[in-house]
Design an enzyme around this catalytic site. Structure first.
Site, PDB file in Angstrom:
ATOM      1  N   CYS A   1       2.268   2.315 -10.265  1.00 19.42           N
ATOM      2  CA  CYS A   1       2.496   1.805 -11.612  1.00 19.42           C
ATOM      3  C   CYS A   1       1.159   1.611 -12.316  1.00 19.42           C
ATOM      4  CB  CYS A   1       3.335   0.541 -11.597  1.00 19.42           C
ATOM      5  SG  CYS A   1       2.667  -0.715 -10.559  1.00 19.42           S
TER       6      CYS A   1
ATOM      7  N   GLU B   1       8.077  -6.488 -12.929  1.00 16.92           N
ATOM      8  CA  GLU B   1       6.819  -5.724 -12.878  1.00 16.92           C
ATOM      9  C   GLU B   1       7.230  -4.267 -13.006  1.00 16.92           C
ATOM     10  OE1 GLU B   1       4.268  -3.326 -11.473  1.00 16.92           O
ATOM     11  OE2 GLU B   1       4.436  -4.384  -9.552  1.00 16.92           O
TER      12      GLU B   1
HETATM   13  C1  UN1 Z   1       2.475  -0.659  -7.883  1.00 22.84           C
HETATM   14  O1  UN1 Z   1       2.180   0.504  -8.114  1.00 22.84           O
HETATM   15  O2  UN1 Z   1       3.650  -1.084  -8.103  1.00 22.84           O
HETATM   16  O3  UN1 Z   1      -3.227  -2.062  -8.077  1.00 22.84           O
HETATM   17  C2  UN1 Z   1       1.559  -1.637  -7.269  1.00 22.84           C
HETATM   18  C3  UN1 Z   1      -2.753  -1.198  -7.333  1.00 22.84           C
HETATM   19  C4  UN1 Z   1      -2.069  -1.643  -6.070  1.00 22.84           C
HETATM   20  C5  UN1 Z   1      -0.689  -2.093  -6.356  1.00 22.84           C
HETATM   21  C6  UN1 Z   1       0.142  -1.159  -7.166  1.00 22.84           C
HETATM   22  N1  UN1 Z   1      -2.811  -2.726  -5.496  1.00 22.84           N
HETATM   23  O4  UN1 Z   1      -2.829  -0.008  -7.588  1.00 22.84           O
END
Ligand code: UN1
Length: 512
Positions: free
Chosen positions: A299, A265
Site C-alpha cells: 500500500c 488502512e
Molecule cells: C502495507 O502495504 O499494507 O511501510 C503495509 C511499509 C511496510 C508496511 C506496508 N512496513 O512498506
C-alpha cells in the site's frame, strides 16, 4: 534451500491439525466450502482450507467473548510477557515463516523475512507498551475533587488483513490489541490462509504453555461473506481492516451502521518528488525499490515520480538503466529483485491499467509484459514498467496493485506538492532534496497531505515505531507505533469527590 513441505513441517502445519480456537479446518480436498491456496511462485497448490460456516463463526465469537473476561483482568504487564514470548517464538520460526510468506504471497525472501522482523519488532514495542498505557490526570474545578482518565480494553477486536502483508499487519494489530486487554478474531486474506494458520499455531503454543484459555487469539478463514458476519456483529467492538478503498468503504459503512469502531488502512497512491536539489543516486534506490519492491503490491509502493524539469532527463535515463538490470523470477532465489503478482487476476489488472494508460495518452518508456517460459509457469510474473503521464489521467488517480510507475514533470515546488496531493488517497509521500527549505515546506501544513511524509527516503518501508496510516480515501486509521494503541482502548474519565459536600460543576446551585 529447504523444501516447502519441510517448512510446513517445521511450522507444525503439515498434518490435519485443528488450530487453537479457530474455525479454520485444515483439509486435504477442495470443495465448494474450501479455499485452495496456490503459490504464485510456481502455481502449485499449497493446501486446501475449509471456510468457516456461520455456526463455526458463532462458536469462535462466543469463545472469544468468554476469553475476554479472563484476559481483561490479567495485568497488562503480564499480558506483555505473553507477547514477549510470542516475539521469541517468531525469532525461532523467522526463517520458516518468512519462507512461507514468500512462497504463498510471492514477495522476495528478504522481504518475507523482513515482514517477520516487523512482527518481532512490534512484539518488542508492545511489551514496553504494556507498562505504559498511561492516562492523564487533570485538575478539577471543584474543591476536594480529583479527575483522571484511564484506558480500558474494548473487548473483541476483528482484524481483516490483506494478502500483501499476510502476517505483519495482523501482528501490528494483534500485539497492541492483546497488551491493551482485547481478544482478537483474525480474518486473513483468502489468498494467503496458510501463513495465517502458521501464525495461529505459533501463538497457540505460547498460550498453551502459559495456561491461557482458548479464545484470546482466533482465526476465521473465509471470504467476503465471513467478513460481513464480523463487520455487522455488534459483539465485535472494533474492526481493523487493511485492504482496498472499495473494501474499506463497505466495511466502514457496515460498522458505522451499528455505531461500532473501525480502523481503516486502505489504498495509497504514493509519490516521490525528485527535486533538482536531490541526490539522484540515492533517489534512484528509493524510487526503484518503492516501485518494484513486493512487485508494486505494497500500500506504500511508489506509484508516481514527480520530477523537476531540470533533472528529468538525467533521472529518467538512470531509471531506464536500472530497470534493465532488474532480475524477475522466483522470489525465493535471492538473486531476483522482483517476484510474481499474487494471482492471474492481478495480472489482468496490470494489463488493463497499461491499456487504459495508453488510451489516455500515456507514453511507456519501459514497456510492460507478462513473462512466459520456464520459471514463469504460474503466469503471474510481469515486467515492471514506466510511463510518462499527466497526473489527472483517470488511471493515474487509481491505485493499481502492480509495478507500474508513472512519471510527471514539474517546474516549481508548489506545483509538485499540489500534484502529489491531487489524488483521492493520502497514505505515503516523499521528497528527495538536500535543500532544507524545500524539505520543510514539504513537511509543513501546506505541504504533503499524507499520513506519512518522508525526506530522502522512499514511500515504502516504514518502521513500526511510528503511527502507520493515512488520510482521505486511505481511511484515516493509524496502526502500529506512537500512540496508535489508543484505538484499541476505550477512554474513561473518572471524577472522585473526597470532600464533605456535593458542589456542582459550572457553579450550578441545587439546594434541597
Ligand atoms: C502495507 O502495504 O499494507 O511501510 C503495509 C511499509 C511496510 C508496511 C506496508 N512496513 O512498506
Amino acid at each position: 534451500m529447504q523444501t516447502i513441505s519441510q517448512v510446513l513441517r517445521n511450522l507444525n502445519i503439515l498434518e490435519l491439525n485443528p488450530a487453537y480456537s479457530t474455525g479454520a479446518v485444515w483439509g486435504s480436498s477442495s470443495g465448494s466450502n474450501a479455499i485452495d491456496s496456490y503459490s504464485p511462485v510456481d502455481g502449485e497448490k499449497i493446501a486446501s482450507v475449509q471456510v468457516v460456516s456461520a455456526a463455526d463463526y458463532e462458536k469462535v465469537i462466543t469463545k472469544a467473548a468468554d476469553a475476554f473476561l479472563f484476559w481483561r483482568s490479567m495485568p497488562a504487564p503480564k499480558r506483555g510477557e505473553i507477547v514477549r514470548q510470542f516475539g521469541d517464538a517468531l525469532r525461532k520460526y523467522k526463517t520458516d515463516l518468512g519462507t512461507l510468506v514468500s512462497y504463498e504471497m510471492g514477495k522476495s525472501l528478504q522481504e518475507g523475512l523482513g515482514e517477520v522482523q516487523e512482527m518481532i519488532d512490534i512484539c518488542d514495542f508492545a511489551v514496553g507498551l504494556s507498562r505504559q498505557l498511561y492516562g492523564l490526570t487533570m485538575h478539577s474545578e471543584r474543591p476536594g475533587h480529583r479527575m483522571y482518565e484511564q484506558w480500558h480494553p474494548l473487548g473483541v477486536v476483528g482484524i481483516i488483513s490483506a494478502f500483501n502483508f499476510p502476517v505483519a499487519v495482523w501482528s501490528w494489530n494483534t500485539a497492541l490489541a492483546w497488551v491493551c486487554g482485547n481478544v482478537c478474531v483474525w480474518k486473513p486474506s483468502e489468498k494467503t490462509p496458510v501463513t495465517a494458520i502458521a501464525c495461529q499455531h505459533i501463538i497457540a503454543d505460547v498460550f498453551k504453555a502459559n495456561g491461557i484459555p482458548e479464545g484470546v487469539s482466533n482465526l476465521i478463514i473465509g471470504d467476503k461473506i465471513t467478513g460481513e458476519l464480523m463487520t455487522g456483529d455488534s459483539r465485535v467492538a472494533l474492526i481493523s481492516a487493511t485492504g482496498s478503498t472499495r473494501m474499506g468503504k463497505e466495511v466502514g459503512v457496515a460498522v458505522a451502521a451499528r455505531l461500532g469502531k473501525s480502523l481503516l488502512e486502505l489504498g495509497g497512491n504514493n509519490a516521490i518528488i525528485i527535486s533538482e536539489h536531490a541526490d539522484l543516486d540515492m533517489s534512484l534506490i528509493g524510487a526503484v525499490f518503492g516501485a518494484v519492491g513486493t512487485a508494486g503490491q505494497r500500500c506504500t509502493s511508489t506509484r508516481r515520480l514527480i520530477i523537476h524539469e531540470n533533472v528529468y532527463d538525467v533521472f529518467t535515463a538512470k531509471l531506464v538503466k536500472a530497470y534493465a538490470q532488474l532480475h524477475i523470477g522466483n522470489p525465493l532465489d535471492e538473486h531476483n529483485h522482483v517476484g510474481p503478482l499474487i494471482d492471474r487476476a492481478a495480472v489482468a489488472g496490470y494489463l488493463d491499467a497499461i491499456e487504459k494508460c495508453k488510451a489516455e495518452g500515456g507514453r511507456f518508456i519501459v514497456e510492460g509484459a507478462v513473462l512466459e517460459g520456464p520459471g514463469y509457469t504460474s503466469g503471474c510474473y510481469v515486467k515492471p514498467c514506466i510511463a510518462e503521464v499527466e497526473n489527472d489521467y483517470k488511471i493515474v488517480q487509481h491505485e493499481t496493485f502492480a509495478p507500474i510507475l508513472y512519471l510527471i514533470k514539474y517546474k516549481t515546488l508548489a506545483e509538485a506538492i499540489a500534484l502529489q496531493n491531487n489524488v483521492p488517497q493520502g497514505l505515503s509521500s516523499a521528497i528527495m532534496t538536500l535543500n532544507l527549505r524545500e524539505a520543510e515546506q514539504f513537511l509543513s501544513a501546506a505541504g504533503s497531505d499524507c499520513g506519512i511524509a518522508n525526506v530522502n527516503i522512499g514511500t515504502s518501508g516504514a518502521e513500526i515505531g511510528g503511527a502507520f496510516g493515512g488520510e482521505k480515501e486511505t481511511g484515516g486509521g493509524r496502526e502500529s507505533g506512537s500512540d496508535a494503541w489508543k484505538a484499541y482502548m476505550r477512554r474513561q474519565t473518572n471524577t472522585i469527590n473526597y470532600s464533605n459536600t456535593l458542589p456542582l460543576a459550572q457553579g450550578i446551585k441545587f439546594d434541597l
